[in-house]
Design a protein around this motif. Structure first.
Motif, PDB file in Angstrom:
ATOM      1  N   GLY A  54      36.812  51.893  43.155  1.00 59.03           N
ATOM      2  CA  GLY A  54      36.395  52.244  42.075  1.00 59.03           C
ATOM      3  C   GLY A  54      36.816  51.044  40.536  1.00 59.03           C
ATOM      4  N   GLU A  55      37.359  50.470  40.808  1.00 55.98           N
ATOM      5  CA  GLU A  55      37.409  49.310  39.913  1.00 55.98           C
ATOM      6  C   GLU A  55      38.217  48.084  39.981  1.00 55.98           C
ATOM      7  N   THR A  56      38.559  47.361  41.328  1.00 55.97           N
ATOM      8  CA  THR A  56      39.196  46.097  41.704  1.00 55.97           C
ATOM      9  C   THR A  56      37.853  45.694  42.370  1.00 55.97           C
ATOM     10  N   LEU A  57      37.915  44.457  42.734  1.00 57.43           N
ATOM     11  CA  LEU A  57      36.906  43.308  42.853  1.00 57.43           C
ATOM     12  C   LEU A  57      38.372  42.582  44.564  1.00 57.43           C
ATOM     13  N   GLU A  58      36.749  42.530  45.643  1.00 55.46           N
ATOM     14  CA  GLU A  58      37.784  42.231  46.878  1.00 55.46           C
ATOM     15  C   GLU A  58      38.619  40.720  46.284  1.00 55.46           C
ATOM     16  N   PHE A  59      39.552  40.301  46.931  1.00 55.36           N
ATOM     17  CA  PHE A  59      40.673  38.997  47.009  1.00 55.36           C
ATOM     18  C   PHE A  59      39.686  37.621  47.508  1.00 55.36           C
ATOM     19  N   PRO A  60      39.635  36.797  47.339  1.00 57.47           N
ATOM     20  CA  PRO A  60      39.296  35.621  48.299  1.00 57.47           C
ATOM     21  C   PRO A  60      39.174  35.857  49.441  1.00 57.47           C
ATOM     22  N   GLN A  61      38.321  34.994  50.103  1.00 60.80           N
ATOM     23  CA  GLN A  61      38.771  35.428  51.776  1.00 60.80           C
ATOM     24  C   GLN A  61      38.107  34.228  52.246  1.00 60.80           C
ATOM     25  N   TYR A  62      39.221  33.485  53.521  1.00 62.38           N
ATOM     26  CA  TYR A  62      38.815  32.284  53.999  1.00 62.38           C
ATOM     27  C   TYR A  62      39.034  32.161  55.560  1.00 62.38           C
ATOM     28  N   THR A  63      38.112  31.343  56.289  1.00 60.79           N
ATOM     29  CA  THR A  63      38.095  31.005  57.866  1.00 60.79           C
ATOM     30  C   THR A  63      37.957  29.276  57.664  1.00 60.79           C
ATOM     31  N   ARG A  64      37.483  29.302  59.278  1.00 53.25           N
ATOM     32  CA  ARG A  64      38.224  27.582  59.714  1.00 53.25           C
ATOM     33  C   ARG A  64      36.637  27.341  59.036  1.00 53.25           C
ATOM     34  N   PRO A  65      36.649  25.739  58.894  1.00 59.16           N
ATOM     35  CA  PRO A  65      38.275  25.202  58.847  1.00 59.16           C
ATOM     36  C   PRO A  65      39.376  24.902  58.367  1.00 59.16           C
ATOM     37  N   GLU A  66      40.311  24.831  58.612  1.00 64.07           N
ATOM     38  CA  GLU A  66      42.137  24.606  57.394  1.00 64.07           C
ATOM     39  C   GLU A  66      41.338  23.539  55.853  1.00 64.07           C
ATOM     40  N   GLU A  67      40.335  22.487  56.555  1.00 60.73           N
ATOM     41  CA  GLU A  67      40.341  21.840  54.906  1.00 60.73           C
ATOM     42  C   GLU A  67      38.572  21.309  55.237  1.00 60.73           C
ATOM     43  N   PHE A  68      38.651  21.690  54.149  1.00 57.30           N
ATOM     44  CA  PHE A  68      36.652  21.434  53.674  1.00 57.30           C
ATOM     45  C   PHE A  68      36.596  20.428  52.833  1.00 57.30           C
ATOM     46  N   ARG A  69      35.882  19.563  52.792  1.00 63.40           N
ATOM     47  CA  ARG A  69      35.534  18.364  51.810  1.00 63.40           C
ATOM     48  C   ARG A  69      36.717  18.578  50.880  1.00 63.40           C
TER      49      ARG A  69
END
Length: 218
Positions: free
Chosen positions: A175-190
């Motif tokens: 009811g109040e919290t927005l989802e945390f950031p998420q990541y996938t491959r590749p480990e490093e991008f730009r």
């Protein structure tokens, strides 16, 4: 199987929504039956008129009561216990918790009424169980709002998304919290790297990072 019917003057608008992604999967798996009821078919006279000018004057046209009542009654023949939901700017604001409640009601079917023009004859509200708006703004018609509400319900019905926790951890689930950031491959991008904690395998630390990086909805 749950039935969701939408009364609209523009049934073709729903073709792409109902025949793709989770809406398509829910029907393929016989979880939900999605259909439209063409309001024009219940119009009056040779031109199948569905609207008229408002008593008391004013700009625009209103949907007439006769076609609306006939359309709801026809939809009820298909699902007698279905609840009738009217998409209207003066309705209750739709939130994630409401979508969850409706999704959890495993036997309940729904009939959505999509308004058009300047509105509808007030007498239709005698058949309505809920009046709903998706935000504090006005759309050309109720179709886009109905699509939004239907999608928000169907995706939460068990068996549609697939993952047991997919809906439980997403934005607004509490009811109040927005989802945390998420990541996938590749480990490093730009030059942008995935936070090291997410690759650590330390589930406790990951859970804490996610909690610390969730946002409060305004």
């Amino acid at each position: 199987m749950r039935k969701i019917q939408v009364i609209t003057l523009f049934p073709d608008m729903f073709t792409g929504v109902f025949e793709n992604s989770m809406m398509w999967k829910a029907q393929k798996d016989n979880i939900v039956e999605l259909s439209t009821v063409d309001l024009r078919e219940f119009g009056i006279g040779p031109r199948r008129t569905v609207d008229d000018t408002p008593y008391g004057g004013g700009d625009g046209m209103l949907l007439k009561p006769e076609p609306l009542f006939a359309a709801v009654e026809k939809a009820k023949e298909n699902d007698p216990t279905a609840r009738v939901l009217l998409m209207t700017a003066r309705g209750e604001r739709w939130v994630q918790a409401a979508a969850q409640v409706h999704a959890d009601d495993s036997e309940q079917g729904y009939i959505f009424i999509c308004g058009r023009y300047e509105g509808y004859d007030e007498r239709i509200t005698t058949l309505v169980d809920e009046q709903i708006r998706i935000g504090d703004y006005v759309l050309t018609g109720g179709e886009l709002a109905a699509m939004t509400v239907v999608d928000s319900i169907v995706r939460l019905i068990p068996g549609v998304l697939g993952g047991e926790k997919s809906a439980a951890i997403e934005s607004f689930a509490d009811g109040e919290t927005l989802e945390f950031p998420q990541y996938t491959r590749p480990e490093e991008f730009r030059g942008m790297k995935v936070p090291e904690v997410l690759m650590s395998g330390n589930h406790g630390a990951i859970a804490q990072w996610r909690a610390d990086n969730s946002f409060k909805a305004e």
